[in-house]
Design an enzyme around this catalytic site. Sequence first.
Site, PDB file in Angstrom:
ATOM      1  N   HIS B 236       6.814  21.145  46.666  1.00 26.56           N
ATOM      2  CA  HIS B 236       7.750  22.257  46.773  1.00 26.56           C
ATOM      3  C   HIS B 236       9.083  21.680  47.242  1.00 26.56           C
ATOM      4  CE1 HIS B 236       9.543  26.048  47.961  1.00 26.56           C
ATOM      5  NE2 HIS B 236       8.542  26.691  47.410  1.00 26.56           N
ATOM      6  N   ARG B 257      16.082  30.335  46.878  1.00 25.10           N
ATOM      7  CA  ARG B 257      16.822  29.765  45.747  1.00 25.10           C
ATOM      8  C   ARG B 257      17.024  30.826  44.680  1.00 25.10           C
ATOM      9  NH1 ARG B 257      13.929  25.898  43.133  1.00 25.10           N
ATOM     10  NH2 ARG B 257      12.092  26.355  44.372  1.00 25.10           N
TER      11      ARG B 257
END
Lengths: 239, 570, 107, 124
Positions: B236, B257
């Site tokens: 990740h 994000r």
Amino acid sequence: MTLNVKVFRFNPETDKVPRFDTFKIEEFPNMAVLDVVMNIQNYHDPTLAYRCSCRIGMCGSCAMYINGRPRLACRTQVSSLGTKDITIMPLPNLPIIRDLAVDMEPFFEKYKKIKPYLIPKQDLKEPVICKPDSGERELIDYMLECITCGACYGACTMVATDPHYLGPAALTRAYCLIADKRDAATRERLVIVEQSEGVWRCHTQFNCAEVCPKKIVPTQAIQQLKKRCVFKRLGLFRG
Amino acid sequence: MEEIKTDILILGSGGAGLFAALHAYDSNPRLKIVLATKGLIGKCGCSRMVQGGYNVVLDPKDSVELHFKDTIKGGAFINNQELAWTLVNDAPKRIYEMETKIGCFFDRREDGRIHQKPFAGQSFDRTVHRGDLTGIEIIARATDQVFARDITVLEETRGLELLTNSNGDRVVGALLMNIRTGQFIVVKAKAVIVATGGSASMYKISAPSFDKTGDGMAMCWRAGAEFVDMEMLQFHPTGLLAGKSRLSGSVLEEGLRGAGGRLYNAIGERFMERYDPERLERSTRDRVARAGYMEIMAGRGTPAGGVLLDMSHLGAEFVESKFPGMCERVRDIGKDLAREPVEVSPTAHFQMGGVRIDVNCYSSLKGLFVAGEDAGGVHGANRLGGNGIADSTVFGARAGDAAAEFAQSQDWVPVDQVQVKMFTNNVLKFFGHADGPDVYQLRDELKNLMWEKVGVVRTGQKLEQALKRLAEMSEEVERAKLPTGSLRGYNLALNEILNLRNQLVVAQLVAASALYRKESRGSHYREDFPETDNQNWLCNIFMRKKGDGYFIETHPVKFTRLRPEDVAAK
Amino acid sequence: MLSGWTWLFQRITAFFLILVLGVHFWVLHYQNPGEILVYADAARRLQTALFLTVDSLLLAFGLFHALNGLHNVLEDFNVRSRSITAVLLLVGAGLFIMGIYSLWQFV
Amino acid sequence: MYTFKNRSQVWDTVGMWAWLFHRVTGLALVFYIILHIVLMGTSLLRGPETFNSVLGFLMGSTLFLILDLLLAAAVLYHGLNGIRILLFDIGIGFNRQKEIFWVLMAAGLVIYLFLLWRVLPEIF
């Protein structure tokens, strides 16, 4: 910086009374109490027993009695304690399996008593329409964040004195379901919580709210339940 | 020794385990179901740690075909397309089930319908969520539903080994250990569902909970199940960096994000402009993670070895209201996510590879069903954020249904007592090890070794070194010492040894498979073969046990629904 | 199951006591500090209907609030038995009768 | 098998002490009210002479005046914290419970100082 850590030790198989072991642990930046416990267990005394899973405050496995309060070990920064002397004990009001690991069974027994699961209404076929600004779930929305860590249970004096009292977490869950318009077992649950071991044992002490790592105020959930119980008695409760 | 006879044994109480239990019970309430979990029910494992949310097609403007395409594209075309198709088709059913039967309540839009937020690598905003800590709601409510049913739950009971018949082609039960007492339990079951999660915790910087150590995968391997694409392990891109604290590696969710969070290197460049100028930070996890890693390796990282995630340009109020859980977590390390950049690093997160299954979770061994992260093939070379919890609930439910059907038509098969004896001895022997390697040192070494040699960027040479050392460590762990006078009950050191033993099995599979795939694809990046080689490597790598070693082979991907050129043409 | 009712009545009596007990205290203890209460004053006051009603209610509500409070404390310590409830009820009834009897003899 | 329970309490919260004092004053007041009813009841019933001599004895003694001040403190605390509890019962103040406590206590202190000002000259 060196921490002076006192850790509660008790093994029911061999000990009659608990003892405290003392460890000197080097503090590092961002150290949580869980880091302290793991450090002790990994590198100082591998026989120490404790419980943890996620280490980021989501699972609620590592509630312990740290410097006078039940707290989640993983979400308690050593720096927040304001002292270099740390005393770690198991969560109060629960039987001890070993050292810092307690048996959560009594807690979940009571949790199960209030039927903690949604009993959906028959006609529920698709997700309900619920506008965020309708206020419908205003109170329960944040109470649903409960991670059943048991900190409130360990902090509650009423639980300490009355082993039958359902306790803050179970009652909060009961309220969340009773206030959920999808649920069909509202009255059934009210009957359970209005027993004398139920909501009436709460005397708004707020210890539960003080220690809740998710900042829930179970006292408020319990008040909502008391209100509904009284309305039910007066024949004014609908739903 | 305690013996339990049951129709279905389920190992694990994450999304897959719980949904398997609920579905098996609901499809036939007369079946006896035992659910064993390593920690407390619903508390251990990673489904509860899901933050971002659940990818599902709900909006009429969206379509399962689109979700499927995103999944295949994100997976670099080596997904098992039937599994992926099942995932996207079943996901809406599971969300409906959660909202109307299980009691979950997800965030709503202004008009009162379920809200869906943007996630990386997706052509439509389809991630259902509850705030930024979605897993708690899903797993807590599913656990509540287990309480409503007559399902035997064995808490703090770990699986040790699967028990097989004499031919080794039928799983007949499992050997478990009650962690609290240290006592063994033999469970004789018609069907066993393994759903214990992957082993990403074997990396120095990793996201999973501590109890997730690839136990199920290792058990399945030792029992002889076939594995697929084990080299595919996802990093990740935004794991929190918090020094030596165990908080390090915990994920700062993808929605950050998705909402417009930016990544900078230490010299202030928005480095994604170089790696994926089109999608920038909303690129898939494999690309963003690798980009971050490259920046750090090129010396453009922070002194602590990270890059910077910045949300401040979105406005503090917005960030605090949309991501309260993330803000709180970052506040724990004395930073303010809403107002200043926060140090992040790629963190080992999820295994796309695992036991080979079909759409009903049948493995290559009769009586063995596998669901969730233990199973491979759904996500190909890279999983999309939000497809993970969808995977565990969709395939958990399918495993439950299939196992219930299977159990009704099957009879119990006798347990081989010699095998049981062998397995228990293999645990009890440690109580005689007054001296030997220290398990915690070995564990720390494994974490560093995996990070450095089998990490984000791999080379043949590093992988060979890793394999050599891993083989040695597998022998060392068998000699690991236990503190003198250790008790059977709640012996964490013993459990660490068993964990490490399992992690080493998975680690070797990952390294061996990574060495085998001589190209770069998705999460698997080989510095010595940096290009994606569609000519030779549009295939899956299969492994199974052979003696003390393994048998490895490749099969071309079956493009049953979508070919790479169909996507490229658009 | 009387818990709900007693809880509610504990609140009602509490509200009444907060209002009236202050007056009671002020009049009898602090209005004229130093002045000793004499029989004649009490007798005169208790002949007015308002005082008599308020004092009777004070007696009843005060007793209920006190004894139910005690009952609550016992329940908090998991002491629950019919005989305890009965004893508290008897004590309450006895004190109430005696109180009422002495208040009402001036009418 | 499990024989030991940790009974450690939380002692560092406002609510805990508010509750504890409420309990202690409450129990004290239970005994006071019983005593009070018995004493007043029997004195009234026995006629003017007994009543006047009992009351004269009690209200003339310094000890009684001091005890009376303690009683006032207990009633004041129990009543003021009672207001706080009643507020919660009607759904007000869950997130301000500590502030409410301190405001009420400040009010209580003012009232109590006023009572002292009225009574102390009688003692000395």
